[in-house]
Scaffold this active site. Structure first.
Site, PDB file in Angstrom:
ATOM      1  N   ARG A 215      18.211  17.523  -9.672  1.00 18.65           N
ATOM      2  CA  ARG A 215      18.599  16.112  -9.606  1.00 18.65           C
ATOM      3  C   ARG A 215      18.829  15.550 -11.009  1.00 18.65           C
ATOM      4  NH1 ARG A 215      19.709  14.509  -4.275  1.00 18.65           N
ATOM      5  NH2 ARG A 215      18.440  15.849  -2.927  1.00 18.65           N
TER       6      ARG A 215
ATOM      7  N   PRO B 290       0.802  -1.220   0.000  1.00 17.92           N
ATOM      8  CA  PRO B 290       0.000   0.000   0.000  1.00 17.92           C
ATOM      9  C   PRO B 290       0.841   1.278   0.000  1.00 17.92           C
ATOM     10  CG  PRO B 290       0.085  -0.936   2.192  1.00 17.92           C
ATOM     11  CD  PRO B 290       0.794  -1.908   1.293  1.00 17.92           C
ATOM     12  N   GLU B 291       0.242   2.353  -0.514  1.00 19.19           N
ATOM     13  CA  GLU B 291       0.901   3.649  -0.590  1.00 19.19           C
ATOM     14  C   GLU B 291       0.267   4.584   0.445  1.00 19.19           C
ATOM     15  OE1 GLU B 291       0.846   4.755  -4.754  1.00 19.19           O
ATOM     16  OE2 GLU B 291       1.461   2.741  -5.346  1.00 19.19           O
TER      17      GLU B 291
ATOM     18  N   HIS C  59      -0.925 -17.310   7.580  1.00 14.77           N
ATOM     19  CA  HIS C  59      -0.079 -16.145   7.274  1.00 14.77           C
ATOM     20  C   HIS C  59      -0.224 -15.028   8.312  1.00 14.77           C
ATOM     21  CE1 HIS C  59       0.729 -18.078   3.493  1.00 14.77           C
ATOM     22  NE2 HIS C  59      -0.526 -17.971   3.101  1.00 14.77           N
TER      23      HIS C  59
ATOM     24  N   ARG D  34       3.024 -12.188   1.829  1.00 16.78           N
ATOM     25  CA  ARG D  34       4.353 -12.099   1.199  1.00 16.78           C
ATOM     26  C   ARG D  34       5.495 -12.077   2.227  1.00 16.78           C
ATOM     27  NH1 ARG D  34       3.769 -10.109  -4.087  1.00 16.78           N
ATOM     28  NH2 ARG D  34       5.988 -10.560  -4.330  1.00 16.78           N
TER      29      ARG D  34
END
Length: 286
Positions: free
Chosen positions: A155, A2-3, A93, A112
């Site tokens: 940059r 997730p972000e 899990h 995961r």
């Protein structure tokens, strides 16, 4: 994933579920999730008797604030929290269980197995990894157009990898960078030094508006994401380019392209986000 929007949504739901609860014991079933302290038994023992006061966020990290300790948790790709009755069977899990005195558990599940947990004394979490090198929070007042340009303009890289770099701006992941660049009409392979003042302004506005809309919608459930109450996000229904390869652009009708930029799958409109046109604009503005 997730972000930022998903982690913020988890934070908000967890506060309702766990604030004020006192930890009776902790079960660690997958030791490598625990990064600090190195000994999972020490981690579990340290939390016993402490009460959760609130849940905060720094970038994509959760800060579970207790009375005298701070637990920093990263969900990585598929980590999730949920609250269950202690007598309920533990799902596959499920790697860490926080048993509360009221007969409920806060359970961390991660198919995961990439998630991490660090335990700190209050305040120390900001001076040590993983939080010590994080950049600007894009939904806070300090994220100004001036700060954005000063962080990125000189940059030597392409704009998309820079936006994904958590040391510059936190919380932006693949989904929301693609969406923000589309909204700003900037090709993901443009160099920051090639962007005009107007493009920087559009990018700043697009980052903020995209993330805020996603937070308001509870995040995006692309694969397995759900919030702390098991509910899906809804922003995936508002995505304009991400996941829409070969579909018509909602602005001009051209087919959405997908390519790799910095090793990440990247969606963009070749007409609205023309690389050549962008470079011509930059030269004209010099």
């Amino acid at each position: 994933m997730p972000e930022l929007p998903e982690v913020e949504t988890v934070r908000r739901t967890l506060i309702e579920l766990v604030a004020g609860k006192k930890i009776a014991s902790v079960t660690v079933r997958l030791p490598r999730i625990i990064q600090k302290p190195a000994d999972p038994a020490q981690f579990a023992d340290a939390l016993v008797g402490h009460t959760i006061q609130t849940v905060e966020r720094r970038g994509k990290f959760l800060r579970i604030v207790l009375d005298g300790l701070v637990l920093v948790s990263h969900l990585r790709m598929e980590g999730r929290y949920g609250v269950y009755p202690s007598e309920e069977d533990v799902e596959l899990h499920t790697h860490v269980l926080f048993h509360f005195e009221d007969g409920t558990d806060l359970r961390y599940k991660d198919v995961r197995q990439f998630g991490t947990m660090h335990l700190f004394a209050p305040g120390d979490e900001f001076t040590q990894p993983p939080l010590s090198k994080l950049g600007l929070e894009p939904l806070e007042e300090g994220f100004t157009l001036k700060e954005l340009r000063s962080r990125l303009e000189r940059r030597k890289s392409r704009i998309k990898p820079l936006l994904l770099n958590q040391e510059h701006i936190v919380g932006l992941g693949n989904i929301y960078v693609d969406e923000a660049l589309f909204q700003a009409r900037i090709h993901p392979e443009r160099s920051p030094e090639s962007l005009t003042g107007a493009e920087w302004s559009r990018l700043h506005e697009a980052i903020v508006s995209t993330l805020q809309k996603a937070v308001d919608a509870g995040g995006s459930s692309i694969k397995s994401y759900v919030n702390g109450q098991g509910e899906m996000g809804m922003f995936q229904h508002q995505l304009l380019v991400y996941g829409h390869k070969d579909e018509p652009c909602p602005t001009c009708g051209s087919a959405i392209h997908k390519t790799l930029v910095g090793g990440r799958g990247t969606h963009f409109c070749p007409a609205c986000q023309s690389l050549k046109a962008g470079r011509k604009m930059a030269k004209a503005a010099e």
